[in-house]
Design a protein around this motif. Structure first.
Motif, mmCIF file in Angstrom:
data_model
loop_
_atom_site.group_PDB
_atom_site.id
_atom_site.type_symbol
_atom_site.label_atom_id
_atom_site.label_comp_id
_atom_site.label_asym_id
_atom_site.label_seq_id
_atom_site.Cartn_x
_atom_site.Cartn_y
_atom_site.Cartn_z
ATOM 1 N N ALA A 63 -40.656 -22.310 15.113
ATOM 2 C CA ALA A 63 -39.113 -22.682 15.289
ATOM 3 C C ALA A 63 -38.888 -23.852 16.196
ATOM 4 N N ALA A 64 -40.346 -24.339 16.388
ATOM 5 C CA ALA A 64 -40.365 -25.101 17.687
ATOM 6 C C ALA A 64 -39.654 -26.723 16.920
ATOM 7 N N THR A 65 -39.113 -27.273 18.177
ATOM 8 C CA THR A 65 -38.313 -28.824 18.190
ATOM 9 C C THR A 65 -39.072 -29.716 18.905
ATOM 10 N N ALA A 66 -39.016 -30.957 18.841
ATOM 11 C CA ALA A 66 -38.897 -31.965 19.741
ATOM 12 C C ALA A 66 -37.727 -32.009 20.589
ATOM 13 N N ASP A 67 -37.102 -32.111 20.000
ATOM 14 C CA ASP A 67 -35.347 -31.993 21.127
ATOM 15 C C ASP A 67 -35.225 -31.074 21.019
ATOM 16 N N LEU A 68 -35.759 -29.484 21.382
ATOM 17 C CA LEU A 68 -34.913 -29.012 21.920
ATOM 18 C C LEU A 68 -34.062 -28.769 23.217
ATOM 19 N N PHE A 69 -35.116 -29.318 24.001
ATOM 20 C CA PHE A 69 -34.826 -29.693 25.820
ATOM 21 C C PHE A 69 -34.149 -30.908 25.541
ATOM 22 N N GLU A 70 -33.433 -31.499 24.727
ATOM 23 C CA GLU A 70 -32.854 -33.083 25.055
ATOM 24 C C GLU A 70 -31.189 -32.541 25.313
ATOM 25 N N GLY A 71 -31.456 -32.732 26.985
ATOM 26 C CA GLY A 71 -30.308 -33.233 27.143
ATOM 27 C C GLY A 71 -29.365 -31.472 28.236
ATOM 28 N N ARG A 72 -30.671 -30.676 28.305
ATOM 29 C CA ARG A 72 -30.100 -29.626 28.884
ATOM 30 C C ARG A 72 -31.350 -29.453 30.396
ATOM 31 N N PRO A 73 -30.329 -28.198 30.819
ATOM 32 C CA PRO A 73 -30.629 -28.379 32.511
ATOM 33 C C PRO A 73 -32.391 -27.572 32.396
ATOM 34 N N TRP A 74 -33.199 -28.172 33.045
ATOM 35 C CA TRP A 74 -34.077 -27.645 33.178
ATOM 36 C C TRP A 74 -35.142 -27.650 34.476
#
Length: 361
Positions: free
Chosen positions: A123-134
């Motif tokens: 289910a992983a994707t390299a853009d999973l976190f793009e633009g999201r708070p970390w």
């Protein structure tokens, strides 16, 4: 950062590894299940071979209940110059590590606020976190170099760094993630034994409310077990609201006009408070929420329909701010709701009608 070790190759760990590989970082993968690490490696997330020496950053993506143990083992073995975890709970793991007497200057807690209903490396994707708070939770003891490595990781994943205290983070995620997930599951549970005729009436509203209830129960047991107190406190408040709402609804059944007025007042109060809370949810790109108008278009369930609508909107010079699709029950058709600026409604409506689209008023 030139090298990294990702320990735990589920959705989050593999997604972070994929993003790092794209940025030229040499990534090594490890997991308690070697087959899962091999799967992540086959997806291009790195190598499941162990590094020859310490890496720049070890990223622990284990379930919250196991994070402290995995981190402690990695730190004692000297696997990296810096250590970071991505668990959804931060206070508990740090206290466990402190209790073991470890030097935590090389460690920083973190939590990427992103995910999917599906889990595992596939289910992983390299853009999973793009633009999201970390979220990053450094302390006064955190080494500056480790903080910089964490910020570099966030940058490579194209996320937005947010610095918080660990316990404040846990209270916040209880409010915006953990408690809503349980409420969603409770609503979805009402459907389990519902009559088929009732279930067939499900529309977009129930889909929105129950979407996150599709997540893996085992994963959520791990998450909730690590943050039970704040979640229980919030559910207690929700329970009080539910009791008052039930009482107000019962009053609406009364033949006494005064009681019915009380019931109306109670329902109106909870709905108005809901309005007040909803407008505080950040809008597009994390900015203040904005009010958009809806242009509703009827479409057939055929390839290319959405592309045509967006192309027609683009030719009209209208930006689609958001979109929702409501599928018709038992028919190969649906209703596309296009959210646009109020000033664009007339322009878009006219352009779509000219192209032969059927609009719903």
């Amino acid at each position: 950062m030139r090298t990294a070790l990702v320990i735990g190759t589920g959705l989050i760990g593999t997604s972070a590894a994929l993003a790092l590989v794209q940025r030229g970082v040499t990534v090594h993968l490890a997991d308690h299940d070697p087959e899962q690490a091999r799967t992540a490696a086959a997806l291009g997330a790195g190598s499941d071979e162990q590094p020859e020496g310490p890496v720049d950053l070890a990223i622990v993506a284990a379930p919250p209940a196991h994070v402290a143990a995995v981190l402690a083992d990695a730190m004692r073995r000297g696997l990296a110059r810096g250590y970071l975890d991505v668990a959804s709970v931060k206070g508990g793991p740090r206290r466990e590590l402190e209790g073991q007497g470890l030097d935590l200057s090389a460690y920083i807690g973190s939590h990427p606020m992103s995910g999917r209903e599906r889990s595992g490396p596939l289910a992983a994707t390299a853009d999973l976190f793009e633009g999201r708070p970390w979220v990053l939770t450094p302390t006064r003891d955190t080494d500056t170099e480790v903080l910089n490595l964490a910020l570099e990781l966030v940058s490579h994943c194209r996320a937005v760094p947010v610095v918080m205290d660990a316990d404040a983070h846990d209270r916040a995620v209880a409010l915006v993630s953990h408690m809503p997930h349980l409420v969603s599951s409770m609503v979805a549970a009402r459907l389990e034994n519902a009559e088929e005729a009732a279930v067939r009436l499900c529309g977009q509203g129930i889909r929105d409310v129950t979407r996150i209830a599709a997540s893996d129960p085992a994963m959520w047991i791990d998450i909730l077990s690590a943050n039970p107190g704040p979640v229980a406190d919030l559910l207690s408040d929700v329970s009080a609201d539910l009791d008052e709402t039930v009482e107000a609804l019962r009053a609406l059944q009364s033949s006494d006009e005064a009681k019915r007025r009380e019931g109306v007042g109670g329902i109106e109060d909870v709905l108005r408070r809901g309005n007040a809370g909803q407008v505080r949810v950040p809008g597009k790109h994390g900015s203040a929420p904005r009010v958009y108008e809806v242009v509703a278009v009827l479409i057939d369930d055929q390839p290319g329909q959405l592309a045509r609508i967006f192309a027609d909107a683009g030719r009209a010079g209208v930006n689609i701010e958001d979109v929702r699709i409501e599928h018709a029950t038992g028919q190969q058709a649906g209703l596309v709701q296009l959210m646009v600026e109020p000033r664009s409604v007339a322009v878009l409506g006219a352009a779509l009608r000219e192209q032969g689209w059927a609009l719903r008023q």
